[in-house]
Design a protein around this motif. Structure first.
Motif, PDB file in Angstrom:
ATOM      1  N   GLN A  73     -18.184  87.247  -4.035  1.00  0.00           N
ATOM      2  CA  GLN A  73     -17.751  86.603  -2.793  1.00  0.00           C
ATOM      3  C   GLN A  73     -18.088  85.117  -2.853  1.00  0.00           C
ATOM      4  N   ILE A  74     -17.121  84.290  -2.511  1.00  0.00           N
ATOM      5  CA  ILE A  74     -17.312  82.838  -2.492  1.00  0.00           C
ATOM      6  C   ILE A  74     -17.451  82.393  -1.044  1.00  0.00           C
ATOM      7  N   THR A 199     -23.707  71.641  -3.809  1.00  0.00           N
ATOM      8  CA  THR A 199     -24.940  72.394  -4.024  1.00  0.00           C
ATOM      9  C   THR A 199     -24.595  73.874  -4.115  1.00  0.00           C
ATOM     10  N   VAL A 200     -25.023  74.512  -5.204  1.00  0.00           N
ATOM     11  CA  VAL A 200     -24.624  75.895  -5.492  1.00  0.00           C
ATOM     12  C   VAL A 200     -25.846  76.806  -5.547  1.00  0.00           C
ATOM     13  N   ILE A 201     -25.721  77.986  -4.941  1.00  0.00           N
ATOM     14  CA  ILE A 201     -26.759  79.014  -5.020  1.00  0.00           C
ATOM     15  C   ILE A 201     -26.110  80.336  -5.395  1.00  0.00           C
ATOM     16  N   TYR A 202     -26.697  81.002  -6.382  1.00  0.00           N
ATOM     17  CA  TYR A 202     -26.249  82.333  -6.795  1.00  0.00           C
ATOM     18  C   TYR A 202     -27.125  83.371  -6.090  1.00  0.00           C
ATOM     19  N   GLU A 203     -26.525  84.092  -5.136  1.00  0.00           N
ATOM     20  CA  GLU A 203     -27.296  85.063  -4.373  1.00  0.00           C
ATOM     21  C   GLU A 203     -27.716  86.232  -5.269  1.00  0.00           C
ATOM     22  N   GLY A 204     -28.879  86.786  -4.971  1.00  0.00           N
ATOM     23  CA  GLY A 204     -29.388  87.895  -5.747  1.00  0.00           C
ATOM     24  C   GLY A 204     -30.369  87.456  -6.807  1.00  0.00           C
ATOM     25  N   LYS A 205     -30.587  86.137  -6.929  1.00  0.00           N
ATOM     26  CA  LYS A 205     -31.494  85.625  -7.953  1.00  0.00           C
ATOM     27  C   LYS A 205     -32.783  85.090  -7.329  1.00  0.00           C
ATOM     28  N   LYS A 227     -22.752  87.181  -4.470  1.00  0.00           N
ATOM     29  CA  LYS A 227     -22.206  86.061  -3.698  1.00  0.00           C
ATOM     30  C   LYS A 227     -22.598  84.728  -4.333  1.00  0.00           C
ATOM     31  N   ILE A 228     -21.704  83.751  -4.176  1.00  0.00           N
ATOM     32  CA  ILE A 228     -22.031  82.365  -4.515  1.00  0.00           C
ATOM     33  C   ILE A 228     -21.894  81.539  -3.243  1.00  0.00           C
ATOM     34  N   HIS A 229     -22.965  80.840  -2.889  1.00  0.00           N
ATOM     35  CA  HIS A 229     -22.952  79.943  -1.729  1.00  0.00           C
ATOM     36  C   HIS A 229     -22.712  78.525  -2.239  1.00  0.00           C
ATOM     37  N   ARG A 273     -32.059  81.375   9.401  1.00  0.00           N
ATOM     38  CA  ARG A 273     -31.654  80.216   8.599  1.00  0.00           C
ATOM     39  C   ARG A 273     -31.865  80.445   7.107  1.00  0.00           C
ATOM     40  N   ARG A 274     -32.485  81.559   6.753  1.00  0.00           N
ATOM     41  CA  ARG A 274     -32.745  81.876   5.371  1.00  0.00           C
ATOM     42  C   ARG A 274     -31.526  82.558   4.747  1.00  0.00           C
ATOM     43  N   ASP A 275     -31.366  82.427   3.441  1.00  0.00           N
ATOM     44  CA  ASP A 275     -30.287  83.066   2.683  1.00  0.00           C
ATOM     45  C   ASP A 275     -28.896  82.590   3.095  1.00  0.00           C
ATOM     46  N   ARG A 276     -28.817  81.365   3.564  1.00  0.00           N
ATOM     47  CA  ARG A 276     -27.537  80.754   3.903  1.00  0.00           C
ATOM     48  C   ARG A 276     -27.737  79.240   4.026  1.00  0.00           C
ATOM     49  N   PHE A 277     -26.644  78.503   3.904  1.00  0.00           N
ATOM     50  CA  PHE A 277     -26.689  77.070   4.157  1.00  0.00           C
ATOM     51  C   PHE A 277     -26.468  76.821   5.652  1.00  0.00           C
ATOM     52  N   PRO A 278     -26.854  75.648   6.142  1.00  0.00           N
ATOM     53  CA  PRO A 278     -26.612  75.333   7.561  1.00  0.00           C
ATOM     54  C   PRO A 278     -25.113  75.288   7.867  1.00  0.00           C
ATOM     55  N   GLY A 279     -24.778  75.611   9.105  1.00  0.00           N
ATOM     56  CA  GLY A 279     -23.387  75.531   9.536  1.00  0.00           C
ATOM     57  C   GLY A 279     -22.606  76.802   9.278  1.00  0.00           C
ATOM     58  N   LYS A 280     -21.342  76.738   9.610  1.00  0.00           N
ATOM     59  CA  LYS A 280     -20.468  77.899   9.470  1.00  0.00           C
ATOM     60  C   LYS A 280     -20.020  78.065   8.018  1.00  0.00           C
ATOM     61  N   SER A 281     -19.961  79.320   7.587  1.00  0.00           N
ATOM     62  CA  SER A 281     -19.480  79.603   6.230  1.00  0.00           C
ATOM     63  C   SER A 281     -18.078  80.195   6.294  1.00  0.00           C
ATOM     64  N   VAL A 282     -17.300  79.923   5.255  1.00  0.00           N
ATOM     65  CA  VAL A 282     -15.949  80.477   5.143  1.00  0.00           C
ATOM     66  C   VAL A 282     -15.894  81.334   3.891  1.00  0.00           C
ATOM     67  N   HIS A 283     -15.528  82.609   4.059  1.00  0.00           N
ATOM     68  CA  HIS A 283     -15.370  83.499   2.905  1.00  0.00           C
ATOM     69  C   HIS A 283     -13.984  83.247   2.312  1.00  0.00           C
ATOM     70  N   SER A 284     -13.961  82.658   1.123  1.00  0.00           N
ATOM     71  CA  SER A 284     -12.700  82.278   0.483  1.00  0.00           C
ATOM     72  C   SER A 284     -12.391  83.251  -0.646  1.00  0.00           C
TER      73      SER A 284
END
Length: 334
Positions: A73-74, A199-205, A227-229, A273-284
């Motif tokens: 998921q992006i 700025t990129v984060i690979y979730e699960g790591k 997921k990649i944030h 606020r953990r495990d996400r960046f600030p603001g709204k996210s869009v699943h692309s």
């Protein structure tokens, strides 16, 4: 027996992408070579357009495996790209997968064929692709090497340098280097629209705030990253200082912002606020219509070539002599 079956199934997850991506390499290089020969009698614009399109076909195939096949998921945050622009892409560097993330953003702007890289010098020796990649630019990782929390000597060296220079000591990124960014910006400023600070984060790591090494390409293809944030700051060209000394400070400040984003993602005391960046996210989500045709075309051409004796000979010779020729050109240009 059961364990062997499980291990075999795991290895098959990256075996298929590896076979297809490497197996079609001679086909791609042959097509590029023919196009290059024809360029002698083709207008420069036509050749460039076809070269970009050919590059786009291969990268579409790469994205089929790294995005559609893995099911990752992006999640996009910040200044979401809308229109195609001339940009310099700056990002934190953690994994070889970082190169694929640039393609993930580019395809969403219909700019995949135009992605170019500033690469480590050693990468120009890659079989078949080394010479081709050595001509590319625009994507820059200012840290110079990958951030890995397990490589404590690299982190300590970066933090010691920052302290000696009177700079803030960063926890989740390395102190950036200015040279590639300044040279690229100075050379391209008349054509640029903006800089994308990504700025990129690979979730699960990470585990309970403890960050782990980002996934390797093999781990990623084995679907170990759900997921990649991706956080994007679009910075207009006019807001970037041109003089190297001022740009150095500007780049340092951008990485301080990255560090704060990463600190909040991993270590925020607020669970919301953990495990996400600030603001709204869009699943692309990437459509198969954009990637699957490239897989079918390149795979089909490769299989067709391997079905004849002459084709197999050409295929093998392309691997051998294509690699040697590429290395020779690199040596001459060095």
């Amino acid at each position: 027996m059961l364990l062997s079956l499980v291990l075999h199934s795991y290895s098959m997850r990256y075996l298929l992408p590896g076979v297809v991506l490497l197996g079609t390499a001679p086909t791609y290089v042959l097509a590029w070579g023919v196009l290059r020969l024809l360029s002698a009698c083709l207008p420069a614009r036509f050749y460039q357009r076809m070269d970009d399109r050919l590059y786009c076909v291969y990268q579409n195939m790469v994205l089929f495996f790294f995005e559609n096949y893995t099911g990752v998921q992006i999640l996009l945050y910040g200044d979401l790209p809308k229109n195609k622009e001339n940009i310099i892409y700056l990002a934190n560097h953690q994994s070889t997968v970082d190169w694929i993330v640039t393609d993930m953003l580019a395809i969403r702007q219909n700019a995949l064929g135009h992605v170019r890289y500033v690469l480590k010098d050693g990468l120009k020796w890659l079989p078949l692709y080394g010479f081709y990649l050595s001509q590319m630019y625009l994507v820059i990782f200012p840290e110079g090497t990958r951030y890995n929390p397990e490589r404590t000597e690299v982190l300590l060296a970066s933090q010691t340098f920052a302290a000696q220079q009177g700079l803030p000591v960063l926890k989740h990124v390395l102190t950036p280097r200015i040279k590639a960014t300044h040279v690229a910006f100075d050379s391209m400023k008349d054509y640029l629209d903006a800089i994308y600070d990504v700025t990129v984060i690979y979730e699960g790591k990470h585990d309970k705030g403890q960050r782990k090494a980002a996934p390797t390409m093999t781990e990623f293809l084995c679907k170990e990253c759900p997921k990649i944030h991706i956080h994007i700051d679009r910075i207009d060209k006019k807001d970037v200082p041109e003089e190297e000394a001022y740009m150095r400070r500007w780049l340092q400040e951008r990485f301080e912002i990255k560090d704060k984003l990463l600190l909040e993602f991993y270590d925020s005391p607020d669970p919301e606020r953990r495990d996400r960046f600030p603001g709204k996210s869009v699943h692309s989500k990437l459509s198969l219509k954009k990637t699957l045709p490239s897989v079918l075309v390149l795979s089909g051409l490769t299989v067709g070539m391997l079905m004849t004796e002459a084709g197999r000979k050409l295929y093998v010779n392309t691997w051998i002599y294509g690699t040697l020729l590429g290395c020779l050109v690199v040596v001459i240009k060095a």
